[in-house]
Every structure is written in structure tokens, then in C-alpha cells.
Design an enzyme around this catalytic site. Structure first.
Site, short mmCIF file in Angstrom:
data_model
loop_
_atom_site.label_atom_id
_atom_site.label_comp_id
_atom_site.label_asym_id
_atom_site.label_seq_id
_atom_site.Cartn_x
_atom_site.Cartn_y
_atom_site.Cartn_z
N LYS A 80 0.87 -1.18 0.00
CA LYS A 80 0.00 0.00 0.00
C LYS A 80 0.90 1.22 0.00
CE LYS A 80 -4.55 0.37 0.28
NZ LYS A 80 -5.60 -0.53 -0.15
N GLY A 180 -24.94 1.67 3.66
CA GLY A 180 -24.06 2.41 2.77
C GLY A 180 -24.31 2.03 1.32
N VAL A 184 -19.84 0.81 -4.14
CA VAL A 184 -20.04 -0.64 -4.11
C VAL A 184 -21.46 -0.98 -3.67
CG1 VAL A 184 -19.23 -2.83 -3.21
CG2 VAL A 184 -17.62 -0.98 -3.51
N TYR A 186 -24.28 0.54 -3.99
CA TYR A 186 -25.29 0.71 -5.04
C TYR A 186 -25.22 -0.45 -6.04
CZ TYR A 186 -27.76 2.38 -9.12
OH TYR A 186 -28.61 2.46 -10.19
P1 NAD Z 1 -18.20 5.13 -1.03
O1 NAD Z 1 -17.61 6.25 -0.27
O2 NAD Z 1 -18.57 5.31 -2.46
O3 NAD Z 1 -19.52 4.58 -0.28
C1 NAD Z 1 -19.67 4.56 1.10
C2 NAD Z 1 -21.11 4.99 1.39
O4 NAD Z 1 -21.36 4.82 2.78
C3 NAD Z 1 -21.40 6.46 1.04
O5 NAD Z 1 -22.57 6.54 0.28
C4 NAD Z 1 -21.56 7.11 2.42
O6 NAD Z 1 -22.49 8.20 2.38
C5 NAD Z 1 -22.09 5.95 3.24
N1 NAD Z 1 -21.89 6.05 4.67
C6 NAD Z 1 -20.83 6.54 5.37
N2 NAD Z 1 -21.03 6.41 6.69
C7 NAD Z 1 -22.23 5.80 6.85
C8 NAD Z 1 -22.97 5.38 7.97
N3 NAD Z 1 -22.54 5.56 9.22
N4 NAD Z 1 -24.16 4.78 7.76
C9 NAD Z 1 -24.65 4.59 6.50
N5 NAD Z 1 -23.97 4.97 5.40
C10 NAD Z 1 -22.78 5.57 5.57
O7 NAD Z 1 -17.16 3.92 -0.87
P2 NAD Z 1 -17.13 2.55 -1.67
O8 NAD Z 1 -16.08 2.60 -2.72
O9 NAD Z 1 -18.51 2.14 -2.04
O10 NAD Z 1 -16.58 1.57 -0.54
C11 NAD Z 1 -17.43 1.12 0.53
C12 NAD Z 1 -16.63 0.22 1.46
O11 NAD Z 1 -16.16 -0.91 0.72
C13 NAD Z 1 -15.38 0.86 2.06
O12 NAD Z 1 -15.18 0.31 3.34
C14 NAD Z 1 -14.26 0.40 1.14
O13 NAD Z 1 -13.02 0.38 1.79
C15 NAD Z 1 -14.74 -1.00 0.81
N6 NAD Z 1 -14.22 -1.55 -0.44
C16 NAD Z 1 -14.44 -0.89 -1.61
C17 NAD Z 1 -13.94 -1.44 -2.80
C18 NAD Z 1 -14.22 -0.78 -4.15
O14 NAD Z 1 -14.08 -1.46 -5.17
N7 NAD Z 1 -14.63 0.48 -4.17
C19 NAD Z 1 -13.21 -2.64 -2.77
C20 NAD Z 1 -13.01 -3.31 -1.55
C21 NAD Z 1 -13.53 -2.74 -0.39
#
Ligand code: NAD
Length: 358
Positions: A80, A180, A184, A186
Site C-alpha cells: 500500500k 451504505g 459498491v 449501489y
Molecule cells: P463510497 O464512499 O462510495 O460509499 C460509502 C457509502 O457509505 C457512502 O454513500 C456514504 O455516504 C455511506 N456512509 C458513510 N457512513 C455511513 C454510515 N454511518 N451509515 C450509512 N452509510 C454511511 O465507498 P465505496 O467505494 O462504495 O466503498 C465502501 C466500502 O467498501 C469501504 O469500506 C471500502 O473500503 C470497501 N471496499 C471498496 C472497494 C471498491 O471497489 N470500491 C473494494 C473493496 C472494499
């Protein structure tokens, strides 16, 4: 901070620091393990109060990447990087180019990608000075946004959990509560909706929750209700530490399976879920689809192959659930043990380099 003490505590052998005098770049590359192959992992570009917070972040995250890659069967180790975001005005392009040169100096020992605070456009800039970068634009042979692949893998993990715990072969009528609905979350809702699942969602951003309601017929519930709703599966897809002393006693779902990283506030919360008879799909096992997709880019991107490999997350989660049941051990420990055994085998099999001839 005792730097080498920190490396030992996190079981690290290699960390690279860069301070670029011309641009002011302050960056760290942490390589946790490269026994399976070159380290792969994203680059964070965020503010830190102290430099040592950035180091701890890089160490913690790189270690997780080793486990995620090994369990997904990728020929990559875990790494990382972190660019410490300056607190005053800065030239983003100049910092990213300096970062790219830093990565290039490591000659492919570490391959970078997007993470919090970086995106496709940033990786395009980095790509200008090094080939050791993934997550670039599809028009340049890149794999683009990893979120749909992460969501696909999570859907497959939910299917495996539902089969194991509820004995059901399909998600038709299965009620999933998604915490959330960002990138992801959505895509996951779309995947689940297509399989006939019933959805409840919560998000701090009401517009995101409303979109899932409008487009996918999800019921919107409050941020607290999402943990205690009567449902089959709870899918944490927001930030880390969603599973903690406050939330676990309220969970009514028999399965917890979602995309968020570091879902357990502490490892002991994995024991608590197990004790309550809740099947927990370990986060780094179920959310590996995005990494699988990015790793495919290193070999020459093929979306079909990335999809095929991501679909196998079903087998990984089912196998973990099966072993957990047989051994009476929590799933997070089962997953860690599988990885540690894999890495130990690679160590035993690897031939030490021949001594140099004089
Ligand atoms: P993102 O920021 O697009 O989505 C996170 C969502 O959670 C946002 O809509 C935010 O408003 C909401 N949120 C934040 N706090 C909240 C709460 N207390 N209650 C309800 N909703 C809340 O991020 P993402 O890319 O969708 O990633 C989501 C999670 O998945 C993260 O933990 C990330 O590390 C993990 N992840 C993502 C990927 C990827 O491909 N993007 C891959 C592996 C892991």
C-alpha cells in the site's frame, strides 16, 4: 514512534520513504509480503495529523492486502502507498509525477492503484512516468472502476452464505439490509435486485438512499435501524468498524456479509458473531473482486477472466463457512489460517538464490 519496532509489530520487512525536494512530495510505500508475487495495492492521498499516522495506515492496509490477494489466489503480495496530502496549496500533478518516479524506482516490486483520495485521472498521470500502475482508464487498456467487480464478488459471497446458513439455492425473496449505498453498495443492490432479493438500505447521504429506493424498490431505514432490522443478511458497505460492542447485540440477521474493509472493530468481535450463531463472511475474502479485477490488468486486461475469477468468491466463502462449522472456529480465524498456511507453503517451496560467483 519506534520505526523498526512498528515494522516488527506489523510483521514487515520493507518500507520505502520518499521526500522529493523539488515538489515537496512526502510518500510511503509499505510492502508487507512478496512471497506470492509483486506487491499490489492502492495509493491513498489524504491528510494526516502526523507523519507517523501515515506510516501506521500504510502498514495496516498493506498487511490486509497480503491476506486478500493470497485468499483470492492471486500471484501478488500485499502493499500500500500513501501520499501525505499537504495542508497548504500544492501542485497535484507535480506530486503525482514525483510519486510515479518513486514507484518506478522500485522496478515493479510494488504496483500501485487507486484508493481513498485518488482516482482514474490520477493513475493516468502516474502512468506517464511508470508502467507499474493499474486502475487506469479502459481506453488505455485499464480496468476502470473496480466497484462493480467488488459488488459482484460480494453478491457471490452472499449467495454462498445463504446456501450454507439458510439452505437456499437462490436469493429470490431473501431480505438484505445494506448499510451504505455508495459506489459498491449501489452496485451490490443492483446485483441483489436482479437476483430477486428484497432490499432495505441506509445511508448518511439521503440522496443515495433515495436513488436505491427509486430505482430498485429498496425500503429506506434510519442509520440505526439498519443494524436491528428483521432480515436474512446484513451487508455493511460503508466505513470500517461497523461490527462492534454497540451493534452486534442488536443484529437479527443470521448472516453478515458486505463490502466494507475492516468490518470488525476488533478481532474479538468476530468471536462475538460466532458465539451468537451469526455467519460472518470475512471482509477481505468477500470484497476481493475489485483487487481481482485490477490484478488482471497487470497481465493484460480481460474483463471476462476477471469476472470468472470473481465468481469464484462463492467457493471461497462456502469453504470458509464449512471449515468454521466443522472446526467450531470463527470464520475470521479460519480465513487467516488458510492464508498463513498458504504463505508458509510458499516459503518452504521457494529456493534461496544461488550465491554470487566471485
Ligand atoms: P463510497 O464512499 O462510495 O460509499 C460509502 C457509502 O457509505 C457512502 O454513500 C456514504 O455516504 C455511506 N456512509 C458513510 N457512513 C455511513 C454510515 N454511518 N451509515 C450509512 N452509510 C454511511 O465507498 P465505496 O467505494 O462504495 O466503498 C465502501 C466500502 O467498501 C469501504 O469500506 C471500502 O473500503 C470497501 N471496499 C471498496 C472497494 C471498491 O471497489 N470500491 C473494494 C473493496 C472494499
Amino acid at each position: 514512534m519506534d520505526v523498526f519496532g512498528g515494522l516488527k509489530a506489523y510483521d514487515f520487512g520493507e518500507v520505502h520513504f520518499k521526500f522529493d525536494r523539488a515538489t515537496g512530495l512526502k510518500a510511503i510505500v509499505a510492502i508487507h509480503d512478496s512471497r506470492m508475487g509483486p506487491a499490489l495495492g492502492g495509493c491513498r492521498f489524504i491528510e494526516y495529523d502526523r507523519d507517523e499516522d501515515a506510516l501506521v495506515d500504510a502498514l495496516r492496509l498493506a498487511r490486509g492486502m497480503t491476506y486478500k490477494a493470497a485468499l483470492a489466489g492471486l500471484a501478488h503480495g500485499g502493499g500500500k502507498s500513501v501520499i501525505i496530502r499537504p495542508k497548504t496549496r500544492f501542485d497535484r500533478v507535480a506530486l503525482l509525477l514525483a510519486f510515479g518516479r518513486f514507484i518506478d524506482d522500485l522496478r515493479g516490486h510494488y504496483i500501485t492503484a487507486e484508493d481513498s483520495g485518488t482516482g482514474l485521472e490520477d493513475m493516468e498521470i502516474v502512468r506517464g512516468v511508470t508502467k507499474h500502475v493499474t486502475g487506469v482508464d479502459p481506453s488505455h487498456g485499464g480496468s476502470g472502476d473496480p466497484s462493480p467487480f467488488t459488488a459482484l464478488g460480494v453478491r457471490r459471497g452472499i449467495e454462498a452464505s445463504v446456501k450454507h446458513r439458510l439452505g437456499r439455492d437462490s436469493l429470490e425473496g431473501v431480505h438484505v439490509a445494506v448499510q451504505g449505498v455508495g459506489h459498491v453498495g449501489y452496485w451490490l443492490c443492483k446485483e441483489l435486485h436482479d437476483q430477486g432479493a428484497r432490499l432495505s438500505v441506509a445511508d448518511i447521504d439521503p440522496l443515495k438512499a433515495e436513488r436505491a429506493q427509486r430505482e430498485l424498490g429498496a425500503s429506506v431505514v434510519s442509520l440505526e435501524e439498519i443494524f436491528e432490522i428483521e432480515c436474512d443478511v446484513l451487508a455493511p458497505c460503508a466505513l470500517g468498524s461497523a461490527l462492534n460492542d454497540r451493534t452486534i447485540p442488536r443484529i437479527k440477521a443470521r448472516i453478515v456479509a458486505g463490502a466494507a474493509n475492516n468490518q470488525l472493530a476488533e478481532p474479538r468481535h468476530g468471536d462475538d458473531l460466532h458465539a451468537r450463531g451469526i455467519l460472518y463472511a470475512p471482509d477481505y475474502a468477500i470484497n476481493a473482486g475489485g483487487l481481482v479485477n485490477v490484478a488482471q490488468e497487470v497481465k493484460g486486461y480481460d474483463a471476462g477472466k476477471a469476472r470468472e475469477k470473481t465468481m469464484k468468491i462463492y467457493d471461497t466463502i462456502f469453504d470458509i463457512a464449512e471449515r468454521s462449522q466443522k472446526m467450531g472456529s470463527p470464520t475470521y480465524r479460519v480465513a487467516d489460517t488458510i492464508v498463513e498456511e498458504k504463505l508458509a507453503t510458499v516459503s518452504r517451496l521457494s529456493v534461496p538464490p544461488a550465491p554470487m560467483k566471485a
